[in-house]
Design a protein around this motif. Structure first.
Motif, PDB file in Angstrom:
ATOM      1  N   TYR A   1     -12.833  12.024  20.283  1.00 53.37           N
ATOM      2  CA  TYR A   1     -12.790  13.475  20.390  1.00 53.37           C
ATOM      3  C   TYR A   1     -13.104  14.186  19.069  1.00 53.37           C
ATOM      4  O   TYR A   1     -13.306  15.388  19.053  1.00 53.37           O
ATOM      5  CB  TYR A   1     -11.412  13.930  20.893  1.00 53.37           C
ATOM      6  N   SER A   2     -13.118  13.423  17.977  1.00 52.41           N
ATOM      7  CA  SER A   2     -13.281  14.081  16.676  1.00 52.41           C
ATOM      8  C   SER A   2     -14.645  14.790  16.576  1.00 52.41           C
ATOM      9  O   SER A   2     -14.781  15.777  15.854  1.00 52.41           O
ATOM     10  CB  SER A   2     -13.145  13.062  15.545  1.00 52.41           C
ATOM     11  N   MET A   3     -15.627  14.285  17.340  1.00 52.18           N
ATOM     12  CA  MET A   3     -16.968  14.888  17.265  1.00 52.18           C
ATOM     13  C   MET A   3     -17.000  16.334  17.754  1.00 52.18           C
ATOM     14  O   MET A   3     -17.871  17.109  17.378  1.00 52.18           O
ATOM     15  CB  MET A   3     -17.955  14.065  18.095  1.00 52.18           C
ATOM     16  N   TYR A   4     -16.012  16.725  18.584  1.00 50.71           N
ATOM     17  CA  TYR A   4     -16.038  18.068  19.162  1.00 50.71           C
ATOM     18  C   TYR A   4     -15.499  19.143  18.216  1.00 50.71           C
ATOM     19  O   TYR A   4     -15.573  20.322  18.506  1.00 50.71           O
ATOM     20  CB  TYR A   4     -15.274  18.094  20.483  1.00 50.71           C
ATOM     21  N   GLY A   5     -14.942  18.708  17.100  1.00 52.68           N
ATOM     22  CA  GLY A   5     -14.463  19.674  16.109  1.00 52.68           C
ATOM     23  C   GLY A   5     -15.604  20.226  15.286  1.00 52.68           C
ATOM     24  O   GLY A   5     -15.573  21.380  14.851  1.00 52.68           O
TER      25      GLY A   5
END
Lengths: 151, 348
Positions: free
Chosen positions: B28-32
């Motif tokens: 999920y880190s890519m969505y930040g």
């Protein structure tokens, strides 16, 4: 041979129409930011229905510094489920004219699930209307498409 | 036949590619690391965390317990002191968002309040007491609230109300020319998701008669998310305790009032008066408990002290301003306890 060509023509016509509809319906796919900017939701398609899960939270941790969970869920057993990855949009079907209906939206802020319709007003904007019973008793939130930065 | 078989295979194979993959573990880190597509702007919202929910429809009842009423004299009108056993009435309201976009929010509202007075004495001599006992007071109002965010940090808030107040009934309505118009405009800042505040001005009848006041909007939720403040000073303020997302408690006050056209409907007043203006204003210091009893249906229970600020009568509607014009006659109501309960349909 003529029959075969005619059939091929019909199949291509049907298929191209269906692909066009699919292309329109799939315009919903992607990552969207809610109006409040507090969450980002990734919308996927499973079979013919669309679902959206939370993939980013502005404040991912609770006051104890731990990842937020669905503490307001009316079902007690679900209150420990992490909010990140939670499916808050469910069961939307494409109805044409850039509108997806028959779905529900879950609001983790109060644990309520509302009937919901989604209308795409332009390629990067959704009007997400959650309502109670009839559309009049509802609220529209405008979501914006998110473009991931390339690393 | 072979041709048909090939065609069907080709046709079906294109659809098989549409099957979606099941969810897999995702990073999920890519969505930040993202920005709004198409250069769209972000705007601040009209709420802070845990603010009490907007009530789409409210059906309530308001009841004030017994108190003493002293009605003043004027000319041939003799004063009278009497006991009011209670005053009570329905309070209905609707408040529906009609435009709800990130860069503009517009709610339209309507309300109906009634206030019927029950006197201990059968022999009422004072004309105002007679009118209140016979007709009570009613308010029918329309309102709008416009929230216009300028960017992620600043906003405008405008509210307007149009109230028809008086001793009318539905079969004997009063002129729309007597509509009381009030409003408030605020320029504010949303510092973060737990704090918004603003300064502005109001034209209000909350003190019973036309008044122009500076106002201060302040909505704050403490970091613990258990406590908060909801205030539009000087009209109202409350300390909020969030027991859960579906259970809230408040302690605070509201200044409530309006100016009512009291017509001389059955010659309670001397013939020289076709109508008078009753300036009613009261301070309500109260506890409020609100809870979701089923999904979107919320129960609200309120109890507190009703402190009478003004219950005087003017001969007609006018702006007193800083002048010291005397009232036609002055009345005084003792304070009383009150309760208010309502069933509400709250907004998503």
């Amino acid at each position: 041979m003529k029959k075969a060509l005619l059939l091929l023509f019909i199949l291509i016509s049907v298929k191209s129409g269906s692909l066009l509809a699919q292309s329109e319906s799939d315009a919903l796919l992607g990552v969207w930011e809610s109006g409040s900017g507090k969450a980002r939701v990734k919308i996927d398609k499973v079979s013919d229905k669309f679902f959206g899960k939370i993939v980013w939270l502005k404040e991912p941790n609770n006051e104890e510094g731990k990842p937020k969970v669905d503490k307001n869920n009316p079902e007690e057993k679900l209150r420990t489920a992490p909010l990140l990855g939670y499916r808050m949009l469910k069961d939307f079907t494409y109805k044409g004219e850039k509108t997806w209906e028959d779905g529900t939206i879950y609001d983790p802020e109060n644990g309520s699930t509302y009937s919901c319709t989604i209308k795409m007003t332009d390629d990067n904007t959704l009007e997400v209307r959650g309502f109670i019973g009839v559309s009049l008793f509802g609220r529209t939130d405008v979501w914006k498409r998110i473009q991931l930065k390339k690393k | 036949m072979k041709q048909f078989g090939w065609l069907f295979f080709a046709f079906l194979s294109t659809f098989s590619g549409m099957a979606q993959e099941a969810d897999t573990v995702e990073d999920y880190s890519m969505y930040g690391e993202a920005e709004l597509a198409g250069g769209a702007k972000r705007f601040c919202t009209s709420k802070v965390f845990d603010l009490s929910p907007n009530k789409l429809i409210s059906v309530g009842y308001d009841f004030q317990g017994g108190y003493r009423g002293d009605f003043g004299n004027q000319g041939t009108i003799q004063s009278q002191s009497t006991n009011i056993q209670s005053n009570s009435g329905l309070r209905l309201a609707a408040n529906v968002p009609v435009i709800s976009k990130t860069n503009i929010l517009l709610n339209l509202g309507a309300n109906y309040w009634e206030n019927f007075y029950s006197f201990s004495e059968a022999n009422l001599t004072h004309p105002l007491a007679q009118s209140l006992a016979k007709y009570g007071l009613r308010t029918i109002g329309l309102s709008f609230t416009l929230f216009k965010p300028i960017n992620e940090k600043k906003f405008f808030l405008v509210n307007g109300s149009f109230d028809l107040n008086g001793n009318y009934s539905f079969s004997n309505f009063q002129s729309l020319n007597s509509t009381k118009i009030s409003g408030v405009a605020v320029y504010g800042w949303k510092k973060h998701d737990r704090l918004m505040y603003g300064f502005g001005a109001a034209r209000t009848f909350r003190v019973g008669e036309t008044n122009y006041l500076p106002v201060f909007l302040y909505n704050y939720t403490f970091p613990s998310r258990k406590w908060g403040v909801e205030a539009l000073l000087p009209a109202r303020a409350a300390l909020r305790r969030t027991f859960s997302a579906r259970t809230l408690g408040f302690f605070g006050y509201e200044l409530e009032g309006n100016s009512y056209l009291v017509r001389n409907l059955s010659n309670e007043f001397p013939n020289t008066f076709n109508s008078v203006e009753l300036r009613r204003s009261e301070l309500r210091i109260r506890f409020t408990f609100e809870q979701s009893i089923k999904d979107f249906i919320w129960l609200s229970l309120q109890a507190g002290l009703r402190y009478n600020y003004r219950f005087n009568v003017d001969e007609k509607e006018f702006f007193r301003g800083f002048g010291d014009e005397a009232y036609l006659f002055e009345n005084s109501l003792a304070n009383s306890l009150y309760v208010n309960f309502s069933i509400n349909l709250v907004s998503p």
